[in-house]
Write a protein that holds these residues in place. Structure first.
Motif, PDB file in Angstrom:
ATOM      1  N   ALA A   1      -3.829  10.148  -1.530  1.00  0.00           N
ATOM      2  CA  ALA A   1      -4.662   8.804  -1.151  1.00  0.00           C
ATOM      3  C   ALA A   1      -4.180   8.520   0.033  1.00  0.00           C
ATOM      4  CB  ALA A   1      -4.397   7.865  -2.121  1.00  0.00           C
ATOM      5  N   LEU A   2      -4.945   7.760   0.931  1.00  0.00           N
ATOM      6  CA  LEU A   2      -4.974   7.234   2.305  1.00  0.00           C
ATOM      7  C   LEU A   2      -5.247   5.823   2.270  1.00  0.00           C
ATOM      8  CD1 LEU A   2      -7.339   9.829   3.923  1.00  0.00           C
ATOM      9  CD2 LEU A   2      -4.721  10.064   3.956  1.00  0.00           C
ATOM     10  N   THR A   3      -4.829   5.232   3.399  1.00  0.00           N
ATOM     11  CA  THR A   3      -5.032   3.952   3.497  1.00  0.00           C
ATOM     12  C   THR A   3      -6.036   3.589   4.884  1.00  0.00           C
ATOM     13  OG1 THR A   3      -3.063   3.346   5.266  1.00  0.00           O
ATOM     14  CG2 THR A   3      -2.740   3.157   2.496  1.00  0.00           C
ATOM     15  N   THR A   4      -6.538   2.343   4.664  1.00  0.00           N
ATOM     16  CA  THR A   4      -7.281   1.876   6.013  1.00  0.00           C
ATOM     17  C   THR A   4      -7.018   0.608   5.976  1.00  0.00           C
ATOM     18  OG1 THR A   4      -9.370   1.525   4.888  1.00  0.00           O
ATOM     19  CG2 THR A   4      -9.247   3.585   5.688  1.00  0.00           C
ATOM     20  N   GLY A   5      -7.184  -0.158   7.357  1.00  0.00           N
ATOM     21  CA  GLY A   5      -7.150  -1.332   7.527  1.00  0.00           C
ATOM     22  C   GLY A   5      -5.579  -2.200   7.807  1.00  0.00           C
ATOM     23  N   GLY A   6      -4.762  -1.224   7.944  1.00  0.00           N
ATOM     24  CA  GLY A   6      -3.579  -1.686   8.152  1.00  0.00           C
ATOM     25  C   GLY A   6      -3.302  -2.529   9.479  1.00  0.00           C
ATOM     26  N   PHE A   7      -3.925  -2.302  10.605  1.00  0.00           N
ATOM     27  CA  PHE A   7      -3.908  -3.053  11.767  1.00  0.00           C
ATOM     28  C   PHE A   7      -4.372  -4.462  11.646  1.00  0.00           C
ATOM     29  CE2 PHE A   7      -3.825   0.971  13.760  1.00  0.00           C
ATOM     30  CZ  PHE A   7      -2.552   0.974  14.443  1.00  0.00           C
ATOM     31  N   THR A   8      -5.264  -4.849  10.832  1.00  0.00           N
ATOM     32  CA  THR A   8      -5.738  -6.137  10.439  1.00  0.00           C
ATOM     33  C   THR A   8      -4.921  -6.857   9.423  1.00  0.00           C
ATOM     34  OG1 THR A   8      -7.493  -5.374   8.901  1.00  0.00           O
ATOM     35  CG2 THR A   8      -8.119  -5.780  11.144  1.00  0.00           C
ATOM     36  N   ALA A   9      -4.047  -6.026   8.284  1.00  0.00           N
ATOM     37  CA  ALA A   9      -3.272  -6.743   7.552  1.00  0.00           C
ATOM     38  C   ALA A   9      -1.894  -7.343   7.969  1.00  0.00           C
ATOM     39  CB  ALA A   9      -2.821  -5.519   6.592  1.00  0.00           C
ATOM     40  N   GLY A  10      -1.842  -8.496   7.442  1.00  0.00           N
ATOM     41  CA  GLY A  10      -0.693  -9.309   8.124  1.00  0.00           C
ATOM     42  C   GLY A  10      -0.936  -9.871   9.303  1.00  0.00           C
ATOM     43  N   PHE A  11      -2.190 -10.051   9.824  1.00  0.00           N
ATOM     44  CA  PHE A  11      -2.573 -10.716  10.769  1.00  0.00           C
ATOM     45  C   PHE A  11      -2.178 -10.197  12.252  1.00  0.00           C
ATOM     46  CE2 PHE A  11      -4.439 -14.185   8.674  1.00  0.00           C
ATOM     47  CZ  PHE A  11      -3.816 -14.308   7.583  1.00  0.00           C
ATOM     48  N   ARG A  12      -1.877  -8.634  12.371  1.00  0.00           N
ATOM     49  CA  ARG A  12      -1.423  -8.333  13.512  1.00  0.00           C
ATOM     50  C   ARG A  12      -2.614  -8.243  14.436  1.00  0.00           C
ATOM     51  NH1 ARG A  12       1.148  -2.619  12.563  1.00  0.00           N
ATOM     52  NH2 ARG A  12      -0.445  -2.696  10.928  1.00  0.00           N
ATOM     53  N   ALA A  13      -3.819  -8.254  13.972  1.00  0.00           N
ATOM     54  CA  ALA A  13      -5.000  -8.310  14.792  1.00  0.00           C
ATOM     55  C   ALA A  13      -5.364  -9.642  14.934  1.00  0.00           C
ATOM     56  CB  ALA A  13      -5.971  -7.316  14.442  1.00  0.00           C
ATOM     57  N   GLU A  14      -4.497 -10.653  14.472  1.00  0.00           N
ATOM     58  CA  GLU A  14      -4.767 -12.025  14.371  1.00  0.00           C
ATOM     59  C   GLU A  14      -6.167 -12.302  13.521  1.00  0.00           C
ATOM     60  OE1 GLU A  14      -4.196 -14.657  17.736  1.00  0.00           O
ATOM     61  OE2 GLU A  14      -2.343 -13.517  18.166  1.00  0.00           O
ATOM     62  N   SER A  15      -6.379 -11.478  12.746  1.00  0.00           N
ATOM     63  CA  SER A  15      -7.650 -11.619  11.798  1.00  0.00           C
ATOM     64  C   SER A  15      -7.221 -11.053  10.315  1.00  0.00           C
ATOM     65  CB  SER A  15      -8.605 -10.464  12.326  1.00  0.00           C
ATOM     66  OG  SER A  15      -9.837 -10.513  11.668  1.00  0.00           O
TER      67      SER A  15
ATOM     68  N   ALA B   1       0.815  -1.151  -0.157  1.00  0.00           N
ATOM     69  CA  ALA B   1       0.097  -0.001  -0.002  1.00  0.00           C
ATOM     70  C   ALA B   1       0.878   1.120   0.002  1.00  0.00           C
ATOM     71  CB  ALA B   1      -0.870  -0.049   1.398  1.00  0.00           C
ATOM     72  N   ALA B   2       2.086   1.208   0.881  1.00  0.00           N
ATOM     73  CA  ALA B   2       2.969   2.489   0.848  1.00  0.00           C
ATOM     74  C   ALA B   2       3.366   2.688  -0.588  1.00  0.00           C
ATOM     75  CB  ALA B   2       4.121   2.115   1.841  1.00  0.00           C
ATOM     76  N   ALA B   3       4.052   1.775  -1.164  1.00  0.00           N
ATOM     77  CA  ALA B   3       4.386   1.816  -2.596  1.00  0.00           C
ATOM     78  C   ALA B   3       3.477   2.437  -3.296  1.00  0.00           C
ATOM     79  CB  ALA B   3       4.958   0.448  -3.022  1.00  0.00           C
ATOM     80  N   ILE B   4       2.014   2.155  -3.643  1.00  0.00           N
ATOM     81  CA  ILE B   4       1.124   2.440  -4.473  1.00  0.00           C
ATOM     82  C   ILE B   4       1.079   3.966  -3.903  1.00  0.00           C
ATOM     83  CG2 ILE B   4      -1.219   2.205  -5.057  1.00  0.00           C
ATOM     84  CD1 ILE B   4      -1.082  -0.750  -4.803  1.00  0.00           C
ATOM     85  N   LEU B   5       0.574   4.282  -2.576  1.00  0.00           N
ATOM     86  CA  LEU B   5       0.553   5.727  -2.216  1.00  0.00           C
ATOM     87  C   LEU B   5       1.594   6.577  -2.872  1.00  0.00           C
ATOM     88  CD1 LEU B   5      -1.799   4.873  -0.546  1.00  0.00           C
ATOM     89  CD2 LEU B   5      -0.887   6.126   1.281  1.00  0.00           C
ATOM     90  N   SER B   6       3.072   6.152  -2.580  1.00  0.00           N
ATOM     91  CA  SER B   6       4.080   7.095  -3.219  1.00  0.00           C
ATOM     92  C   SER B   6       4.063   7.169  -4.625  1.00  0.00           C
ATOM     93  CB  SER B   6       5.444   6.159  -2.849  1.00  0.00           C
ATOM     94  OG  SER B   6       6.337   6.951  -3.095  1.00  0.00           O
ATOM     95  N   ALA B   7       3.804   6.121  -5.313  1.00  0.00           N
ATOM     96  CA  ALA B   7       3.361   6.366  -6.783  1.00  0.00           C
ATOM     97  C   ALA B   7       2.367   7.097  -7.200  1.00  0.00           C
ATOM     98  CB  ALA B   7       3.294   4.858  -7.592  1.00  0.00           C
TER      99      ALA B   7
END
Length: 91
Positions: free
Chosen positions: A34-48, A20-26
């Motif tokens: 642009a902004l992002t949402t959902g970072g805390f659940t990506a990569g299973f950090r919230a175990e979801s 997402a960071a790479a796309i935002l930069s481009a």
């Protein structure tokens, strides 16, 4: 009924924050905010499982979609022969 040009729209969803960071930069390089949402659940950090949503204004959606296509077409694979990954650790 007209749509508010500032309404948020999901441009795309990706599985990781670094993607997402790479796309935002481009997008920023092309003048698209642009902004992002959902970072805390990506990569299973919230175990979801979850994705990171990339959000743009409705008025920027068409331009952002065109930019995303261009970004994807110009994406190149990593040339690992040029990357210093260090020495392997002893087991």
């Amino acid at each position: 009924m007209s749509t508010d040009p500032d309404n948020p729209e999901v441009l795309t969803r990706v599985p990781t924050e670094w993607e997402a960071a790479a796309i935002l930069s481009a997008l920023a390089d092309r003048g698209i905010h642009a902004l992002t949402t959902g970072g805390f659940t990506a990569g299973f950090r919230a175990e979801s499982p979850g994705d990171v949503n990339i959000i743009v204004k409705h008025q920027d959606l068409k331009l952002a979609l065109e930019a995303l296509k261009s970004i994807e077409l110009n994406d190149t694979a990593v040339d690992w022969s040029q990357v210093d990954v260090g020495k392997p650790e002893d087991s």
